[in-house]
Motif scaffolding. Structure first.
Motif, PDB file in Angstrom:
ATOM      1  N   ARG A  10       0.799  -1.194   0.000  1.00 59.85           N
ATOM      2  CA  ARG A  10       0.000   0.000   0.000  1.00 59.85           C
ATOM      3  C   ARG A  10       0.840   1.256   0.000  1.00 59.85           C
ATOM      4  N   PRO A  11       0.985   1.855  -1.134  1.00 60.10           N
ATOM      5  CA  PRO A  11       1.650   3.143  -1.152  1.00 60.10           C
ATOM      6  C   PRO A  11       0.688   4.224  -0.700  1.00 60.10           C
ATOM      7  N   ASP A  12      -0.571   3.866  -0.556  1.00 58.58           N
ATOM      8  CA  ASP A  12      -1.609   4.857  -0.242  1.00 58.58           C
ATOM      9  C   ASP A  12      -1.242   5.664   0.990  1.00 58.58           C
ATOM     10  N   ARG A  70       1.412   8.134   0.214  1.00 60.65           N
ATOM     11  CA  ARG A  70       1.096   9.064  -0.869  1.00 60.65           C
ATOM     12  C   ARG A  70       0.007  10.042  -0.482  1.00 60.65           C
ATOM     13  N   THR A  71      -1.024   9.554   0.211  1.00 60.06           N
ATOM     14  CA  THR A  71      -2.120  10.459   0.532  1.00 60.06           C
ATOM     15  C   THR A  71      -1.969  11.068   1.905  1.00 60.06           C
ATOM     16  N   THR A 113     -10.172   6.954  -2.426  1.00 54.27           N
ATOM     17  CA  THR A 113      -9.345   7.762  -3.323  1.00 54.27           C
ATOM     18  C   THR A 113     -10.089   8.050  -4.623  1.00 54.27           C
ATOM     19  N   ARG A 122      -8.963   7.378  -7.486  1.00 54.18           N
ATOM     20  CA  ARG A 122      -8.811   6.154  -8.282  1.00 54.18           C
ATOM     21  C   ARG A 122      -9.963   5.188  -7.964  1.00 54.18           C
ATOM     22  N   LYS A 163      -2.671  -2.122  -9.267  1.00 52.93           N
ATOM     23  CA  LYS A 163      -2.948  -0.724  -8.940  1.00 52.93           C
ATOM     24  C   LYS A 163      -2.336   0.188  -9.989  1.00 52.93           C
ATOM     25  N   ARG A 204      -4.435   2.879 -11.710  1.00 54.82           N
ATOM     26  CA  ARG A 204      -4.072   4.280 -11.564  1.00 54.82           C
ATOM     27  C   ARG A 204      -3.968   4.942 -12.939  1.00 54.82           C
ATOM     28  N   ASP A 229      -4.446  13.959  -8.797  1.00 54.84           N
ATOM     29  CA  ASP A 229      -3.740  12.954  -8.004  1.00 54.84           C
ATOM     30  C   ASP A 229      -4.715  11.832  -7.728  1.00 54.84           C
ATOM     31  N   GLU A 259      -4.511   9.336  -6.087  1.00 49.20           N
ATOM     32  CA  GLU A 259      -4.495   8.778  -4.728  1.00 49.20           C
ATOM     33  C   GLU A 259      -5.019   9.772  -3.687  1.00 49.20           C
ATOM     34  N   ALA A 260      -5.448  10.950  -4.120  1.00 47.45           N
ATOM     35  CA  ALA A 260      -6.056  11.889  -3.178  1.00 47.45           C
ATOM     36  C   ALA A 260      -7.436  11.367  -2.789  1.00 47.45           C
ATOM     37  N   ARG A 261      -7.840  11.699  -1.593  1.00 47.66           N
ATOM     38  CA  ARG A 261      -9.173  11.285  -1.178  1.00 47.66           C
ATOM     39  C   ARG A 261     -10.213  12.230  -1.739  1.00 47.66           C
TER      40      ARG A 261
END
Lengths: 357, 508
Positions: free
Chosen positions: A34-36, A39-40, B354, B356, B375, B379, B395, B397-399
């Protein structure tokens, strides 16, 4: 109002790169997974919160190592903690799928207890072979899950209430099936050995637990159904309109939780070798505490496998340490109760209580 | 006669916009006073200033029954005897009328603090009888009819009927009521008026306003354009005041017959019925964009849910010749339909996930490789769509929760368009989206149609429908009364049509 004004793009992460190298989490965080988180996470504070449990764990080990150097920092302690907590960890893992889908399963204690009673009944009273016994008991676990799913999805009973009810029914079934008797002898030695032999001096249940964790982690992070579970938990209406069959997902989660709890019961029998009634209940609260505490880690508020495992062992390390310092037995319950409340309170504070209530 | 409520020179400025501009308003005792205006005319702002939700600009004065009254304060509004019933009634569905009445003010209690149920029941029954209702006060509100629920909300606002309550404000009470239920509600409103409480009545339905109210105030672009006795107006006159120009002789000549296109439709809606929608037929062909226009309360807001099976429906939805089962959004997605719902927060956004995950949720299978979901591939797909729709930040991976409303909406569009649907259902697709984003969303929708999708768009914005659609269905009181080609209409004319039940109004 222009969109730019509202957009909060996270500032460049100044602290995140360091985290990749921060010790301790490598052992539990999935390799390359999980890079999440990094990253986030963005801001340092968020990143710290996101991995704080690992630091707490290290701090606890250092603390008790300094306070009780002779007893705490021993292989014996390590072995006991790893093995003793395997069943607690499996029970906590059982909760992950339902919680991800925003469902409760309080009946896992009953499912585990029923499995324990059934192993005794099938193997000793009915004299079935261990392999057949395991298959039948697992089947019973699936049935328990299907009943839960029927009550929650079919009868539309809130999962908290539904599984509170089925949990009580399972307790009654344990008494009824066993006739109130415990079976202390007659369990196959080969069966018991499956839970008592060691690999690298660590008892096998630990490895069973790792296997279950690996499967659940893979399903949650690398299969469609895992994504659907999280989406259902995030916003069931939205998931449904996006084409997710939310009822089916909730059913799958409840069947898996009952089955994993049943496995916990079978492993309990391998280790203990005799039945006891209502053996599952002591595991319920620690399991919830670990799952919710784990949800504050790695996935920013979503329940997850690595977080749960770290939480189980942080709690166990704390309990073990204070016990070695001479604390009374009830410190266990105290620790878990406080941890559960703190975990959920943290989640609420960060605005993520959705999956918590 | 002395006014119950009198307002002079009320202005309200929002950043970049004057919502109300020196508005005068007066309410007489014992009248139903309708407040009319298009979306954005300022009528909601006026109500919100009265309720104390917004602060007015300095300079406005107001009196209630001759006494000075502070605008923009909820406490003084309550003390002065102003009561509000909003569209969302604020009832607890699981409780009966008795409990819902008592929740705000507290229960009648005996000397020891025990709830005096007999007194409660008498009080509740008396209040509701005065309104003309007689139903079991213990039946959970969720099992009552819509007009009965509104009645309870009104009863709660008015309780005691004492001198303290002077003004009742009803904000679009009939927006989600079928015609028969609305009739009952009008009786209630008349009863309230006859008891001496003045009523401010906000509605989009012109026919009922003319029928029910004594006087009508029309707002347009934040300015009061008229306050007139209802008896002096007809529907055409009222529409003219609302849209600010003379009615044109819009004849049925503009109308186009059903089934103007050759070939079978990709989406055929047959006899669709819901709460307000009543026997609706719509065909959408491949490559066609069909719009549905209608005022709030016309049933427009239901259609997307009904077509996509998100709400129980009557009638059939047929995609490529085969009926789609009701209440199965997943079956719709499998049959290559996609929906962008209007209520993003409650029905579309996976806020803590996210971008994504939000974009790809509709179809994840393409990202499987040998070991599972890739992923990287996911992505890449998400990034492609974020690029296409110009989402900020780009981005994946941003929420979602960290994005502005407009950008969130673009992500929802990306989710639907990524499925390359044969049928695309859009409900208010550009609500709360800035101008630039709006244009890019429209462009993308047109592209999807050129690619062969059939698009059904519900919108309250006439400009949007005129600019986007090949055909526009006008929905009035749940029925599709007319169909038009946008090339033959201006946006203003379309707006006018959504308000006119009767085309033969002598207006222009």
């Amino acid at each position: 109002m222009s969109s730019e004004q509202e957009t909060t793009s996270p500032p460049a992460a100044s602290g995140t790169p360091a985290l990749a190298g921060s010790g301790g989490n490598g052992a539990v965080s999935p390799p390359g997974g999980r890079p999440d988180g990094s990253r986030t996470g963005g801001r340092l504070s968020a990143a710290v919160t996101n991995f704080s449990l690992v630091f707490i764990w290290i701090a606890l080990i250092v603390l008790f190592g300094l306070l009780e150097p002779d007893t705490f920092l021993t292989m014996d302690t390590l072995r006991t903690v790893l093995a003793d907590q395997a069943i607690t960890a499996i029970m906590a893992l059982a909760l992950i799928l339902p919680i991800a889908a925003n469902q409760f399963d309080l009946s896992i204690a009953g499912a585990m207890g029923l499995a324990i009673v059934l192993v005794g009944e099938f193997m000793v009273k009915a004299e079935l072979a261990p392999a057949l016994t395991v298959i039948l008991v697992l089947a019973a676990g699936v049935v328990v899950g299907l009943v839960n799913a029927f009550v929650v999805v079919g009868l539309k009973v809130n999962s908290f209430i539904a599984t509170l009810g089925t949990g009580s029914i399972l307790l009654a079934m344990q008494q009824w099936i066993s006739g109130g008797e415990v079976i202390t002898s007659g369990i196959s030695e080969a069966f018991k050995n499956l839970g008592r032999t060691t690999i690298f001096t660590i008892p096998t249940p630990f490895f069973y637990m790792l296997a279950i964790a690996a499967v659940l982690w893979y399903v949650l992070d690398y299969r469609q159904v895992g994504r659907y579970l999280y989406a259902t938990g995030s916003n069931a209406d939205a998931a449904r309109l996006a084409g997710v069959r939310v009822n089916r997902l909730a059913s799958i989660a409840l069947v898996v939780s009952a089955t994993v709890a049943t496995i916990a019961g079978i492993i309990f029998m391998m280790r203990i070798g005799s039945t006891s009634l209502d053996a599952g209940t002591p595991y319920l609260l620690p399991a919830f505490a670990a799952a919710f505490l784990g949800a504050t880690q790695f996935k920013e508020g979503n329940v997850n496998v690595p977080g749960t495992l770290v939480a189980v062992y942080v709690l166990a390390t704390g309990v073990k340490g204070v016990q070695l310092m001479g604390a009374p037995f009830w410190v266990d319950d105290l620790f878990n109760g406080v941890a559960l409340i703190v975990a959920v309170a943290l989640a609420v504070r960060s605005g993520r209580q959705r999956s918590m209530v | 006669m002395e006014s119950v409520l009198e307002i002079h020179g009320l202005s309200k400025t929002f950043p970049g916009q004057k919502a109300l501009d020196a508005v005068d308003f007066d309410l007489r005792p014992g009248e139903v006073h309708a407040l009319i205006g298009q979306n954005g005319s300022g009528k909601s702002t006026l109500i919100k200033v009265l309720a104390g939700y917004h602060q007015p600009d300095p300079g406005a004065t107001a009196t209630v029954a001759g006494e000075p009254f502070t605008l923009g304060s909820a406490a003084s509004a309550f003390a002065a005897g102003l009561r509000f019933v909003h569209q969302d009634l604020g009832l607890v569905p699981a409780l009966g009328a008795l409990d819902n009445l008592a929740l705000g003010r507290g229960y009648s209690k005996g000397a020891t603090g025990t709830i005096s149920w007999r007194e409660e029941a008498e009080r509740g029954r008396r209040t509701l009888r005065q309104l003309g209702y007689d139903f079991n006060l213990k039946t959970p509100v969720s099992r009552l009819s819509a007009s009965e629920r509104t009645g309870i909300a009104i009863a709660r606002a008015l309780e005691d009927w004492s001198d303290t309550v002077k003004v009742l404000v009803l904000d679009e009470p009939t927006a989600s009521l079928p015609a028969a239920e609305a009739e009952r509600l009008f009786e209630v409103v008349r009863n309230v008026r006859d008891s001496g409480v003045a009523v401010i009545y906000v509605s989009h339905r012109f026919a009922e306003v003319l029928d029910l109210s004594d006087r009508i105030t029309v707002l347009r672009d934040g300015v009061r354009v008229a306050t007139t006795a209802a008896s002096e107006l007809d529907e055409g006159g009222l529409i003219e005041l609302t849209i600010g120009r003379a009615l044109k002789a819009l004849e049925a000549a503009h109308e186009i017959p059903h089934q103007t296109r050759a070939g079978d439709p990709v989406l055929a809606v047959r006899g669709l019925s819901g709460r307000v929608v009543d026997g609706l037929d719509i065909d959408v062909h491949a490559g066609e964009i069909v719009g549905v226009a209608g005022v709030t309360g016309s049933g427009r807001e239901e259609i997307a849910d009904l077509v996509f099976g998100a709400a129980p429906r009557g009638g059939e939805v047929i995609v490529h010749g085969e009926p789609v089962p009701a209440e199965r959004p997943d079956a719709c997605v499998r049959r290559e339909m996609a929906l962008v719902p209007s209520e993003r927060l409650s029905k579309a956004a996976l806020r803590d996930m996210t971008l994504r995950e939000n974009v790809t949720i509709g179809r994840i299978a393409p990202f499987y490789n040998l070991i599972g979901l890739s992923k990287r591939a996911e992505r890449a797909a998400a990034d492609e769509w974020l690029d296409k729709l110009d989402v900020v930040p780009r981005d994946s991976e941003a929420r979602l929760i960290t994005l502005s409303g407009g950008n969130q909406q673009k992500v929802m569009m990306a989710r639907a368009l990524r499925l390359e649907p044969r049928v695309l259902v859009l409900d208010e697709p550009t609500q709360g989206v800035d101008v630039g984003a709006k244009a890019s969303i429209h462009e993308i929708v047109e592209e999807a149609a050129q690619g062969g999708a059939g698009v059904l768009v519900m919108s309250t914005e006439s400009e949007e429908l005129i600019g986007l659609c090949d055909r526009i269905v006008v929905l009035i009181n749940g029925k599709a009364l007319r169909e038009f080609r946008p090339s033959e209409l201006t946006a203003d004319e379309l707006t006018e049509l959504t308000m006119r039940e009767d085309l033969s109004v002598a207006g222009g």
